[in-house]
Enzyme design. Sequence first.
Site, short mmCIF file in Angstrom:
data_model
loop_
_atom_site.label_atom_id
_atom_site.label_comp_id
_atom_site.label_asym_id
_atom_site.label_seq_id
_atom_site.Cartn_x
_atom_site.Cartn_y
_atom_site.Cartn_z
N HIS A 115 33.33 75.28 -72.66
CA HIS A 115 32.44 75.38 -73.83
C HIS A 115 31.40 76.49 -73.69
O HIS A 115 30.89 76.98 -74.68
CB HIS A 115 31.74 74.04 -74.07
CG HIS A 115 30.80 73.64 -72.97
ND1 HIS A 115 31.22 72.98 -71.82
CD2 HIS A 115 29.46 73.81 -72.83
CE1 HIS A 115 30.18 72.76 -71.03
NE2 HIS A 115 29.11 73.25 -71.61
N HIS A 179 17.11 73.64 -67.86
CA HIS A 179 17.84 72.37 -67.95
C HIS A 179 18.51 72.04 -66.62
O HIS A 179 18.77 72.92 -65.80
CB HIS A 179 18.87 72.38 -69.08
CG HIS A 179 20.06 73.28 -68.90
ND1 HIS A 179 19.97 74.60 -68.56
CD2 HIS A 179 21.40 73.03 -69.01
CE1 HIS A 179 21.18 75.14 -68.49
NE2 HIS A 179 22.07 74.20 -68.74
#
Length: 314
Positions: A115, A179
């Site tokens: 992705h 993140h």
Amino acid sequence: MNAYLHCLSHTPLIGHFDPNQDVLDEVAEVVRAARARIEAFNPELVVLFAPDHYNGFFYDVMPPFCLGMEAEAIGDFGSLAGTLSVPKDVAEACAESVLTSGIDLAVSYRMQVDHGFAQPLDFLLGGLDKYPVLPVFVNCVAPPLPTFERVRLLGDAIGRFTRGLNKRVLFLGSGGLSHQPPVPELAKVDARMADRLMGSGRNLPPEERDARTQRVVVAAERFVENQNTLHPLNPKWDRYFLDVVEQDLLSQLDDLSNAHLSELAGKSTHEVKAWVAAFSALSAHGAYTATDRYYRPIPEWIAGFGSISAHTQR
């Protein structure tokens, strides 16, 4: 204007665990506007810098950088699956040029991407094969990791190659910002997962891939309730990073160690190196102007979510 850039965060959680509709609408408008600008630029070649998440690259052979001569998207987390439109002759010439410049770039004639590559091609270009694309993997999750300096030099080498093509070139950077989702670490996993990270994780059966998706969704649900369940997002650092790329101060990051970046903003924040490579490649085409900066911390997606465009000034 012979070169254009767009960098965009990606997240596997889109459609699986989303923020409120107003945030979704805001992000959708940012992406829509970026896509319209790219369509107006009408690139003749796309260079996409992106990471992998143990879907295409594993510890059996883990290069710091790899250029795909051919590439296939696997369709994880519901992202697009299929063949990327890689111009093999251009990719081979690029690899030769980059190696000659002193950057040890690996190549793959059977690259698998996830992705991290598929989302920007889908969201910004409208598909995997809409434009000729050179897919450039940057190792951002599997230590030992390349440094900011080496990534910057990689981008510069690729940019100097594309500068000589006399084409309209679009540079894309995918990932970040701050993140730390639950990505397995080789030093901390059991023998079965270690084997997956060393190569048996290629072509996972559907039930195992579904279980992986569900683990990430559960982690996101917990993170929304308590950001101490994972490394907290760091909006202050994210905005500093956006200042750096916006002002073409990329070399300021050279002395930021991998360990310190992980401590500041989370272990997957290294994906911003794909942005650094893209901006460095753009800079090789000449001075640039950055536009359309966007940032929002989105806990549901476990990401400081960023977006920015830039174009050369000539």
